[in-house]
Enzyme design. Structure first.
Site, PDB file in Angstrom:
ATOM      1  N   CYS A 420     -36.690  -5.580  20.989  1.00  0.00           N
ATOM      2  CA  CYS A 420     -35.537  -6.465  20.851  1.00  0.00           C
ATOM      3  C   CYS A 420     -35.617  -7.473  21.991  1.00  0.00           C
ATOM      4  O   CYS A 420     -36.695  -7.755  22.494  1.00  0.00           O
ATOM      5  CB  CYS A 420     -34.232  -5.674  20.851  1.00  0.00           C
ATOM      6  SG  CYS A 420     -33.886  -4.828  22.402  1.00  0.00           S
ATOM      7  N   HIS A 565     -29.858 -13.064  18.202  1.00  0.00           N
ATOM      8  CA  HIS A 565     -28.700 -12.288  18.652  1.00  0.00           C
ATOM      9  C   HIS A 565     -28.519 -12.320  20.165  1.00  0.00           C
ATOM     10  O   HIS A 565     -27.546 -11.755  20.675  1.00  0.00           O
ATOM     11  CB  HIS A 565     -28.839 -10.829  18.197  1.00  0.00           C
ATOM     12  CG  HIS A 565     -29.913 -10.081  18.926  1.00  0.00           C
ATOM     13  ND1 HIS A 565     -31.249 -10.260  18.667  1.00  0.00           N
ATOM     14  CD2 HIS A 565     -29.844  -9.164  19.933  1.00  0.00           C
ATOM     15  CE1 HIS A 565     -31.960  -9.483  19.462  1.00  0.00           C
ATOM     16  NE2 HIS A 565     -31.139  -8.811  20.236  1.00  0.00           N
ATOM     17  N   HIS A 580     -25.909 -11.160  25.362  1.00  0.00           N
ATOM     18  CA  HIS A 580     -26.420 -10.340  24.263  1.00  0.00           C
ATOM     19  C   HIS A 580     -25.262 -10.035  23.322  1.00  0.00           C
ATOM     20  O   HIS A 580     -24.395  -9.223  23.624  1.00  0.00           O
ATOM     21  CB  HIS A 580     -27.016  -9.044  24.827  1.00  0.00           C
ATOM     22  CG  HIS A 580     -27.821  -8.251  23.838  1.00  0.00           C
ATOM     23  ND1 HIS A 580     -27.247  -7.565  22.798  1.00  0.00           N
ATOM     24  CD2 HIS A 580     -29.157  -8.043  23.745  1.00  0.00           C
ATOM     25  CE1 HIS A 580     -28.195  -6.950  22.104  1.00  0.00           C
ATOM     26  NE2 HIS A 580     -29.359  -7.234  22.657  1.00  0.00           N
TER      27      HIS A 580
END
Length: 641
Positions: A420, A565, A580
């Protein structure tokens, strides 16, 4: 020149499969002419033809892979897409529809559009589009097509443009060469020599078919090939546009192959022998020369011109002499034996004498020229430059990836690998083999074990590069570097705070604009230990009520994750701030998110950075609480206004 050499290396992948295909086709052709059609003949012919008939397509795939910055199936797919688009658009059936005419009235050039030149062009298009668009980020609504998924789409667009250009250019070139060939017919043996010379020069472009049509078939009334096979030509004349190929294909090119083998670097000869010696056999036995010619035409184009000159001379001399021979497949041993008893064959034994001379000429000439001018023929290419593992950023990631992989229990212990914005996400076969301390020493900021076989390694904004390096190590594309101890990426610096007059460390207060509308909460309320325990750095969190992330201060956009994101900024003093949106929202694959800026953009406080859909995040079952982190902030205390 380096570009052509790289292209030559790229062609080695498809060319390497051709010798055996040529031999299979040759055996099938021999059986056909001696025993007629039967199961064995059909079996061998189909097996060989499967590759030989699709050589241009193999070039499209091989060039796309070889010319791309990184060997990747996506590049090969792009080359295939380009080939399918270009050849379908320029097929006689499509052209007939576009022009509103019958298929038989379409320009003859479009019937030869599936050639090596178009295959190479399509491969180059695929490689270029892969390099330029494999990392592209699209708006949230189109995020599914971001990155590698966009490559084939862009390739299609580029191929449409190329096809449109060829639609007008190709028939002109083809027709011009046909007219040129018809002019050469009246030059006698000189014309035969010119034909042989230009035939070889045009092979890389696929335009040699235009000249072949003039001399071998009934375009200009010659029909040299058809008349010879049918025995209906003129003795002493028919075959003059084929005879000169036999000494070159059966003896000249094998002599060149021997010269290239002997001039190859000693440590490369075993590898080089595979393509050269098998290619020489295919050239002699069947008359299929592509494995040898494509092996050096781009690596040493000047040498290929010499080969074309020699071919022209051979065609000229054999046309002058009372020697005639023809073929149905090509100028190899099989066709020579089959045509030996043809009533139009004349002094075929002289081909062996001429062949012996050409073997010597090719061997001596190629050997001398290669040595004298240091040509980069197969086995003599420049060695790949080794990257200094201690001085480059990519080497740093490779070293850290290798150490992290070792701490995870080795590559065989990693079942799945993803990342991520700041961490590696993995599924591990045996979690008990994971060495937390070793992974931290490798440069990780922390490690988490959510449960089951899941393991997460917290690294930082450059995690994508570590993940790519780990994938290369796992796949065996690169070797692990020598072990090295890496400094942690994120570490709490106890001395980062300011010191008061009494000698007691105090925290530095960093005040930023609140990047998301909502209620500010302590970082400890984030349901993710990576953030709540300050592993990535100090900060706060926001329970958002709005749908936009604004720049908390003036600075530069440092990182945008492909799924949109998260966003990171570098402020004017070098401080890095990460916003975040939500927790585990990487799993949404960009759905509900939209980036409004690009990496490298210089923005001012309040500039919109990204937009998100709160309801979509909740519907996906993810917490919406949004951490705002000062990466590696040490004793900094973050406050939002």
């Amino acid at each position: 020149m380096e570009y052509l050499q790289k292209l030559g290396k790229s062609l080695m992948l498809p060319v390497a499969v051709l010798p055996v295909a040529a031999i299979l086709s040759g055996i099938g052709y021999w059986i056909l002419n001696t025993a007629g059609e039967n199961f064995v003949q059909a079996f061998f012919t189909a097996a060989g033809g499967a590759l030989l008939d699709n050589l241009p397509l193999l070039f499209a795939l091989g060039v796309a892979i070889g010319m791309a910055s990184k060997p990747d199936g996506t590049a090969a797919l792009a080359g295939l897409v380009s080939w399918l688009v270009v050849t379908r658009l320029l097929s006689p059936e499509t052209v007939a529809t576009l022009q509103g005419i019958a298929v038989e009235d379409v320009n003859i050039g479009f019937g030869r559009i599936e050639n090596a030149f178009v295959g190479i062009i399509c491969g180059l298009i695929g490689a270029y589009c892969y390099d330029k668009f494999k990392d592209i980020q699209l708006p949230a609504a189109l995020s599914f097509f971001s990155g590698k998924r966009s490559v084939a789409i862009v390739t299609t667009g580029a191929s449409l443009v190329v096809a449109l250009v060829l639609y007008f250019v190709w028939p002109v070139l083809f027709g011009g060469l046909v007219s040129f060939g018809e002019w050469m017919v009246g030059l006698g043996p000189v014309g035969a020599g010119l034909y042989g010379f230009f035939n070889r020069l045009l092979i890389p472009l696929g335009l040699h078919h235009a000249l072949n049509a003039v001399f071998w078939f009934d375009v200009a009334g010659i029909n040299d090939l058809g008349n010879f096979l049918n025995g209906t030509g003129t003795a002493g004349v028919t075959g003059q546009y084929m005879t000169g190929y036999f000494p070159i294909m059966m003896f000249g090119l094998p002599g060149a192959a021997l010269a290239m083998y002997l001039t190859a670097k000693t440590n490369r000869r075993k590898v080089t022998a595979g393509i050269l010696l098998s290619g020489a056999f295919a050239s002699f036995f069947v008359g299929v020369t592509e494995p040898l010619e494509f092996a050096f035409m781009f690596l040493a184009p000047a040498l290929y011109v010499v080969h074309a000159i020699f071919t022209g001379i051979s065609m000229f001399i054999m046309a002058l002499l009372p020697v005639r021979m023809g073929f149905g497949f090509s100028g190899g041993f099989i066709d020579l034996m089959l045509g030996w008893v043809n009533p139009l064959a004349q002094n075929p034994w002289a081909i062996f004498l001429a062949g012996a001379i050409w073997f010597v000429i090719y061997f001596v000439s190629f050997y001398f020229i290669i040595k004298r001018f240091d040509l980069k023929t197969p086995g003599r290419e420049d060695e790949e430059v080794e990257v200094d593992e201690t001085s480059t950023g990519s080497s740093k990631f490779l070293s850290q990836a290798s150490a992290i992989l070792k701490g995870l229990g080795g590559k065989d212990n990693v079942l799945e690998l993803d990342n991520c914005a700041t961490r590696l996400r993995m599924e591990i076969a045996d979690v008990s083999k994971v060495d937390d301390a070793a992974i931290r020493r490798a440069g990780a900021a922390g490690i988490m074990k959510p449960g089951g076989k899941s393991v997460q390694v917290i690294y930082g904004l450059e995690v994508q590069f570590v993940k790519d390096a780990m994938e290369d190590l796992i796949a065996g594309r690169v070797e692990a570097p020598a072990p090295a101890v890496a400094a942690p990426v994120v570490a709490a610096d106890a001395g980062a705070g300011e010191v008061s007059q009494g000698g007691v460390a105090t925290k530095t207060v960093l005040t930023l604009r609140q990047p998301v509308a909502g209620r500010v909460v302590p970082l400890s309320e984030v349901p993710d230990a990576t953030f709540s325990e300050g592993i990535m750095g100090p900060g706060v969190a926001v329970e958002p009520t709005g749908d936009t992330v604004w720049a908390p201060a003036d600075g530069t956009v440092a990182h945008l994750f492909p799924t949109s994101h998260a966003v990171a900024m570098t402020l004017g003093d070098g401080t890095e701030v990460l916003v975040h949106v939500g927790v585990d929202t990487v799993e949404m694959k960009g759905q509900g998110f939209e980036t409004l800026v690009s990496v490298g953009d210089v923005v001012t406080e309040g500039t919109p950075l990204l937009r998100f859909d709160l309801e979509a995040i909740r519907a996906a079952g993810h917490p919406v609480v949004t951490p705002v982190i000062v990466l590696g902030g040490g004793d900094i205390e973050l406050k939002l206004r």
